[in-house]
Design an enzyme around this catalytic site. Sequence first.
Site, mmCIF file in Angstrom:
data_model
loop_
_atom_site.group_PDB
_atom_site.id
_atom_site.type_symbol
_atom_site.label_atom_id
_atom_site.label_comp_id
_atom_site.label_asym_id
_atom_site.label_seq_id
_atom_site.Cartn_x
_atom_site.Cartn_y
_atom_site.Cartn_z
ATOM 1 N N GLY A 233 0.833 -1.195 0.000
ATOM 2 C CA GLY A 233 0.000 0.000 0.000
ATOM 3 C C GLY A 233 0.868 1.246 0.000
ATOM 4 O O GLY A 233 2.023 1.218 -0.435
ATOM 5 N N SER A 234 0.326 2.327 0.508
ATOM 6 C CA SER A 234 1.036 3.603 0.466
ATOM 7 C C SER A 234 2.166 3.643 1.483
ATOM 8 O O SER A 234 2.124 2.966 2.514
ATOM 9 C CB SER A 234 0.069 4.756 0.749
ATOM 10 N N VAL A 237 0.932 4.909 5.058
ATOM 11 C CA VAL A 237 0.395 3.886 5.957
ATOM 12 C C VAL A 237 1.491 2.898 6.352
ATOM 13 O O VAL A 237 1.553 2.446 7.498
ATOM 14 C CB VAL A 237 -0.795 3.164 5.304
ATOM 15 N N GLY A 238 2.374 2.574 5.408
ATOM 16 C CA GLY A 238 3.456 1.646 5.695
ATOM 17 C C GLY A 238 4.334 2.110 6.842
ATOM 18 O O GLY A 238 4.762 1.313 7.690
ATOM 19 N N GLU A 255 5.807 -3.640 0.509
ATOM 20 C CA GLU A 255 5.871 -3.124 -0.856
ATOM 21 C C GLU A 255 4.987 -1.889 -0.885
ATOM 22 O O GLU A 255 3.758 -1.981 -0.893
ATOM 23 C CB GLU A 255 5.409 -4.136 -1.890
ATOM 24 N N CYS A 289 1.407 0.074 -8.507
ATOM 25 C CA CYS A 289 2.680 0.484 -7.922
ATOM 26 C C CYS A 289 3.806 0.487 -8.949
ATOM 27 O O CYS A 289 4.803 1.186 -8.786
ATOM 28 C CB CYS A 289 3.040 -0.409 -6.737
#
Length: 495
Positions: A233-234, A237-238, A255, A289
């Site tokens: 994800g983004s 948030v990661g 990722e 991505c």
Amino acid sequence: MSPPLTPLFIDGEWRPSSTGATFDVRNPNTDAVVSTASSASAEDCAAAVEAATRAFPAWERSPLPYRRDLLLKAADILASDEFRARVMDAVGEETSATAETVVYNHASPVNELRAFAGAVAQLKGEAYVSNLAGGQVFSQRRAMGVILSMAPWNAPIGLTLRATALPIVCGNTVVLKTSEVSPRTQIIVAEIFEKAGLPKGVLNFVSVGKEDSPARVAEMIAHPAVRKVNFTGSDTVGRLIAIEAAKHLKPCVFELGGKAPVIVLDDADLPRAARAITSSALLHAGQICMSTERVIVQRGAADTLVAHLSALFKQVKAGDPRADPSAMIGALFTERSADNVLGMIKDAVDGGAEVLVGDLAREGAVVQPHIVAGVKPGMRLWERESFGPVIALVVVDTVDEAVEAANASTYSLVAGLWTKDVHTAFDVAARIRAGCTDINGPTVHTEWMRGHGGLGGSTGYGRFTVEEWTDIRTMILHPTQEPQYLISSKLEIAA
């Protein structure tokens, strides 16, 4: 007719949230509610982790051919006409995916599952002579335990399988938290595994409303049984998930974002390069991505490449593919995302960039394809992932300048390079800081058994490989003849 309800899947049972809570999922084009999903409570999430914990000992000991055959059966189920139709219907309603995405929303995931089934061949150890005379050392690749997986909405079948099937075939058990954008699509993965005969508790699915997700994720990460976390994800948030995992020293595979650069040298096959760039930039409206976001072209090829790209981009229409068959790409997943994309373009224009293709407008969440020239490092359109149908284009004179521009980013997922000289290709590709560089091909491409991985920064770290979902455990058989032990060799045991 009311929209379908997506339940939770815990310990082999389909169930609503223990609190009865639900949330709505809306179509990005029409804003109509297309499904309702159960929103898991803290108790539900704990039950999912505990079910995975109970299932782990037996699953870890399951025979490798059994795991392989189960994944192959799941692949056959997914490959059926019934599930192809269900996947494309669900992903179209939840994410506005067009028919062109069937390759990576259905066909590729089927082959991905079959490739993962073959990963059992990698689950082996080694034996060697100890540094103790007469001793032997045995190492085994063993499952880790319960894996907490979080997969996104933009390729919901393939990325959900990657987050679950590979850990499972390695002997782990999994709790998967779906995206709040695509729970109906992602739960199909649980259904195919159930039909294939996966024992209860090995795979558990929970969906959570957006407002409750941070707390539920933190609770699951903190659960002592969770051994590792993966998130796609983004990077925003990661980073938050990494902070939670760091509190408990739990390893992660991330990722995160991509800002794929494509270098086009003077000797490139320009028509083919333009077609590949257009495909990778606009597929799923740029919401991948691996999407091509930056095009770095050598001056001798610039005019021709720009002409080719402009002609191709102008032929692609964004809209509602269900209402307008001429629409080749759908809406962005929210109007907020559309505003963000346009804001990035307008910021670049204010800084001196030029819009070559595009209208700087949106209709709801629909944004038409854009080409923006003269974008520079420091501009948001250069620095941040747009997740939209736009490319930033810059012209350079030398190969060194091209490499420097490609590497002027905190992202490191994938890149592309176009040249007819194979020696130049390998020399330049080795200098691009990316987990994978596609030479004379589109950036939207994945090798299943290697996968993509970031090199840190905004792309994250780790890869979806067998090595990431297993531990190396060592057993040492000490020699028959007793050595002289330190300290105790000077002591005596009374008769």
